[in-house]
Design a protein around this motif. Sequence first.
Motif, PDB file in Angstrom:
ATOM      1  N   PRO A 198       1.588  23.769 -87.826  1.00 33.18           N
ATOM      2  CA  PRO A 198       0.198  23.392 -87.540  1.00 33.18           C
ATOM      3  C   PRO A 198      -0.744  24.567 -87.779  1.00 33.18           C
ATOM      4  O   PRO A 198      -0.457  25.699 -87.374  1.00 33.18           O
ATOM      5  N   ASP A 232      -4.138  24.144 -86.930  1.00 31.46           N
ATOM      6  CA  ASP A 232      -5.314  23.611 -86.258  1.00 31.46           C
ATOM      7  C   ASP A 232      -5.867  24.627 -85.262  1.00 31.46           C
ATOM      8  O   ASP A 232      -5.189  25.568 -84.857  1.00 31.46           O
ATOM      9  N   VAL A 239      -0.607  20.592 -89.906  1.00 29.64           N
ATOM     10  CA  VAL A 239      -1.895  20.132 -89.398  1.00 29.64           C
ATOM     11  C   VAL A 239      -2.960  20.980 -90.067  1.00 29.64           C
ATOM     12  O   VAL A 239      -2.970  22.208 -89.896  1.00 29.64           O
ATOM     13  N   TYR A 243      -8.913  18.737 -89.516  1.00 32.18           N
ATOM     14  CA  TYR A 243      -8.007  17.641 -89.183  1.00 32.18           C
ATOM     15  C   TYR A 243      -8.704  16.392 -88.657  1.00 32.18           C
ATOM     16  O   TYR A 243      -8.040  15.377 -88.441  1.00 32.18           O
ATOM     17  N   MET A 254      -1.076  15.935 -91.218  1.00 34.51           N
ATOM     18  CA  MET A 254      -1.500  15.241 -90.014  1.00 34.51           C
ATOM     19  C   MET A 254      -3.026  15.184 -89.949  1.00 34.51           C
ATOM     20  O   MET A 254      -3.722  16.071 -90.445  1.00 34.51           O
ATOM     21  N   TRP A 283      -2.044  12.141 -85.868  1.00 43.25           N
ATOM     22  CA  TRP A 283      -1.880  12.764 -84.553  1.00 43.25           C
ATOM     23  C   TRP A 283      -2.978  12.147 -83.700  1.00 43.25           C
ATOM     24  O   TRP A 283      -4.131  12.529 -83.787  1.00 43.25           O
TER      25      TRP A 283
END
Length: 645
Positions: A294, A296, A348, A352, A375, A405
């Motif tokens: 990820p 993010d 991610v 996002y 995602m 997600w």
Amino acid sequence: MPRSTRTLRPRTALLALAVLAVPLAPAASAAQPPAKEEAVSRRLPVVSPTPQHMARAGDDVPLARRAELVVGDDTDEAARSRVTETLRAHGVRDIDVRTKASGRAPLTVLLGPATRPDIAKALRDALVPEQTEGYALRAERRTVALGGKDATGQFYAAQTLGRLVSKGRIAGAEVSDYPAMPLRGSIEGFYGPPWTEAERLDQMDFLGDTKANTYVYAPKDDPYHREKWREPYPADKLTELGKLVDRATANHVRFTFAVSPGGSICYSDPADVKALTAKLQALYDLGVRSFSVPLDDISYTKWNCDADKTKFGEPGRGSAAKAQVGLLNTIQRDFIAKREGANPLQMVPTEYGDLTDTAYKQTMRAELDGAVEVMWTGTDVVPPEITNSQAEKAAELFGRKVFVWDNYPVNDFARTAGRLLLAPYDKREPGLSGHLSGIVSNPMNQEGASKLAVFTMNDFSWNDRGYERARSGRQAALYLAGGDERVADAVQTFVDLNHAAPTFGESNWQPQSPVLGPKLDAFWKRYESDPSGAVRGLRPTAREIERVPAVLRAGVPDELFLHDAKQWLDATELWGSAMRHGLAALSFAQEGDDAGAARERASMESLVKRARAISVDPAEHHQVGPVKIADPYLDEFFTGVLDRT
């Protein structure tokens, strides 16, 4: 009790799964099977997740004390265990496990690949899906055939068998079923106290129970997941993760290990890439075959090292994407693709939660390896809806179907403070399976309490076109209630009191108390012209709210749910009791008994004060403060009582 000392009651939901089937006509005894016309006319039980196809195949199949379970070398062990547990839970004591049916048993269960000759013959016209994880089932006369497209399909067939059993009979059904979305489950991706080992083990069982195949380990407050991502896990933590991997595997759940290096990584430094690869390798050695990186909740307006500026240029959307793509492609091609059994890498993106085309997304869709799963949270961090057109646009922007997600029922942001989010899944459009690779729920810090919402989310991702919110909500309540209808009623009342689902904006994407709210509005309207009738009509509701906590504490077998919901149950009992005293105060006031009204009003105010003083457990959540129940409706009710007494 501190969270770290909680223990897990193994498989508490198994009996619930076996009795979720709700026959709509009384089942006949095994000695006197119903006439064929009667059997065929009965509707089939409700099965969750909703099968793609289910129809009557004939009479119900009576259970007996003895049965044969016919297996082979390619029968899935977890499916075999599930079938055995289901049969024993319904009184079958002598189970003869063999490789060929004798033809003399009162009940024969065939379990294995759908292509096995005896299973293929018994399935007859039941279509065996071509999709991964698909299965076919047929229950007719004295034989039940459970055939899977693969091992996971066998496991899911065994679960459906459990849902078809009720009162000593297996519904005479034909089922052809498969998941509409390849990836389904949960991501432990919230801020605040992570789940305990017991809660995670429980989550693996729950995901298996609901035919979900994905758990993503990504707790924001695990330092080795983010801040200390370069450092290897200590030996005791690796041992704990190994237990989770084993439990996930036993439930046909992919344990997906996520590591989030974006806050400090130097993309151009080979040593950082090596450290990240080593972290993934340690988990691969434990048995993990699914991985996520990820990126993010980080900034792309600055670099973490000067070398990245030299290699990628000034910080910004496009240069950040270049750096990230380089890292992700390296992991996919040099690590994932070279490891036996490894699934495609998941990631991610920093962007996002929107549908704006930017230099970041342009680089992602042009250069990111096509195997990498991307995602996406929807049109916002917590989107009020997800439509087919939005999902289609997201696929265009990232150059592939996106993996959603969904930030529900997560309660780690400000507008969720003090709340349990229990409402069934909603406002996600049928047909999304045509545009998404899957959906995972980001649950609450309270794992046990999250199950009601996540149950319905897994129902949707299995069969989005067949999803019915009310039916799924009822099945979730029955699951939690161990199949007890009365307890399930109380669960649904509790859900109504904790129904609000906030967004990052000012409005909720799911309303608070859609049952109680209109009742109280109607009460005050009636009170103006018929106060006695209004009070009389609302008393059963007050009694119901007051009694719900006791019913749940006595009837819900899931100790983790009861632990998570404790403060909200305590508050509910007090609010219900306060409501009862408030109605009494109104009655006395109408009768001109000022003393009686004052006495009841004082009792009401004392109970309300106590209810408002109940706070979130800091061991469970970082947002400590008063728990919220049916707000603002109960507050407005008590204000109305005070104004009139």
